[in-house]
Scaffold this motif. Sequence first.
Motif, PDB file in Angstrom:
ATOM      1  N   ASN A  18      15.117 -31.642   0.647  1.00  0.00           N
ATOM      2  CA  ASN A  18      16.066 -30.960   1.521  1.00  0.00           C
ATOM      3  C   ASN A  18      15.866 -31.346   2.980  1.00  0.00           C
ATOM      4  O   ASN A  18      16.831 -31.404   3.741  1.00  0.00           O
ATOM      5  N   ILE A  19      14.640 -31.614   3.383  1.00  0.00           N
ATOM      6  CA  ILE A  19      14.364 -31.972   4.767  1.00  0.00           C
ATOM      7  C   ILE A  19      14.964 -33.331   5.103  1.00  0.00           C
ATOM      8  O   ILE A  19      15.465 -33.550   6.201  1.00  0.00           O
ATOM      9  N   ILE A  30      17.066 -24.721   6.767  1.00  0.00           N
ATOM     10  CA  ILE A  30      16.804 -24.808   5.342  1.00  0.00           C
ATOM     11  C   ILE A  30      16.430 -23.428   4.822  1.00  0.00           C
ATOM     12  O   ILE A  30      15.538 -22.791   5.367  1.00  0.00           O
ATOM     13  N   LYS A  31      17.106 -22.966   3.774  1.00  0.00           N
ATOM     14  CA  LYS A  31      16.795 -21.665   3.180  1.00  0.00           C
ATOM     15  C   LYS A  31      15.762 -21.846   2.085  1.00  0.00           C
ATOM     16  O   LYS A  31      15.883 -22.750   1.255  1.00  0.00           O
ATOM     17  N   THR A  32      14.752 -20.977   2.089  1.00  0.00           N
ATOM     18  CA  THR A  32      13.745 -21.008   1.037  1.00  0.00           C
ATOM     19  C   THR A  32      13.228 -19.597   0.784  1.00  0.00           C
ATOM     20  O   THR A  32      13.240 -18.759   1.686  1.00  0.00           O
ATOM     21  N   VAL A  33      12.800 -19.363  -0.432  1.00  0.00           N
ATOM     22  CA  VAL A  33      12.208 -18.076  -0.780  1.00  0.00           C
ATOM     23  C   VAL A  33      10.697 -18.214  -0.962  1.00  0.00           C
ATOM     24  O   VAL A  33      10.019 -17.225  -1.205  1.00  0.00           O
ATOM     25  N   TYR A  34      10.190 -19.425  -0.835  1.00  0.00           N
ATOM     26  CA  TYR A  34       8.768 -19.671  -1.047  1.00  0.00           C
ATOM     27  C   TYR A  34       8.017 -19.602   0.276  1.00  0.00           C
ATOM     28  O   TYR A  34       8.389 -20.254   1.242  1.00  0.00           O
ATOM     29  N   LYS A  35       6.949 -18.802   0.300  1.00  0.00           N
ATOM     30  CA  LYS A  35       6.160 -18.645   1.512  1.00  0.00           C
ATOM     31  C   LYS A  35       4.769 -19.242   1.378  1.00  0.00           C
ATOM     32  O   LYS A  35       3.976 -19.154   2.299  1.00  0.00           O
ATOM     33  N   MET A  48      13.997 -22.984   9.786  1.00  0.00           N
ATOM     34  CA  MET A  48      13.980 -22.606   8.380  1.00  0.00           C
ATOM     35  C   MET A  48      14.326 -21.135   8.272  1.00  0.00           C
ATOM     36  O   MET A  48      13.985 -20.348   9.149  1.00  0.00           O
ATOM     37  N   GLN A  49      14.987 -20.785   7.193  1.00  0.00           N
ATOM     38  CA  GLN A  49      15.261 -19.391   6.885  1.00  0.00           C
ATOM     39  C   GLN A  49      14.427 -19.029   5.672  1.00  0.00           C
ATOM     40  O   GLN A  49      14.645 -19.554   4.583  1.00  0.00           O
ATOM     41  N   VAL A  50      13.464 -18.125   5.878  1.00  0.00           N
ATOM     42  CA  VAL A  50      12.519 -17.753   4.837  1.00  0.00           C
ATOM     43  C   VAL A  50      12.811 -16.323   4.403  1.00  0.00           C
ATOM     44  O   VAL A  50      12.985 -15.429   5.236  1.00  0.00           O
ATOM     45  N   ILE A  57      14.681 -14.548   7.285  1.00  0.00           N
ATOM     46  CA  ILE A  57      14.191 -14.560   8.654  1.00  0.00           C
ATOM     47  C   ILE A  57      14.212 -16.006   9.146  1.00  0.00           C
ATOM     48  O   ILE A  57      13.691 -16.899   8.484  1.00  0.00           O
ATOM     49  N   THR A  58      14.792 -16.232  10.329  1.00  0.00           N
ATOM     50  CA  THR A  58      14.874 -17.581  10.887  1.00  0.00           C
ATOM     51  C   THR A  58      13.606 -17.906  11.654  1.00  0.00           C
ATOM     52  O   THR A  58      13.152 -17.122  12.482  1.00  0.00           O
TER      53      THR A  58
END
Length: 89
Positions: A18-19, A30-35, A48-50, A57-58
């Motif tokens: 994605n990057i 970039i949206k992600t749910v992984y932290k 990134m939007q986490v 959160i941006t």
Amino acid sequence: MSRVKWKGPYVRNKLLDNIKNSIAIYKNGIKTVYKNFVILPKFVGLTMQVYNGKTFITIKIVDEMVGYKVGEFVLTRKQFSYKKKKNKK
């Protein structure tokens, strides 16, 4: 407990793909749910939007964040504060 050095930092392969396409495709980042993945030097300058469990959160990636995990910069709990009582006269 840290990750073994011979394995290298943990980064999702889909995120790296994605990057490469992030400039043309993602306007808001970039949206992600992984932290749990490590921020690499090639991420610097990206937004990134986490997902924190409720909303996205941006985050703007800067040089000081390299080597840390993304979850360290996303708060998942509200800050608690006591309610002050008003004095009635």
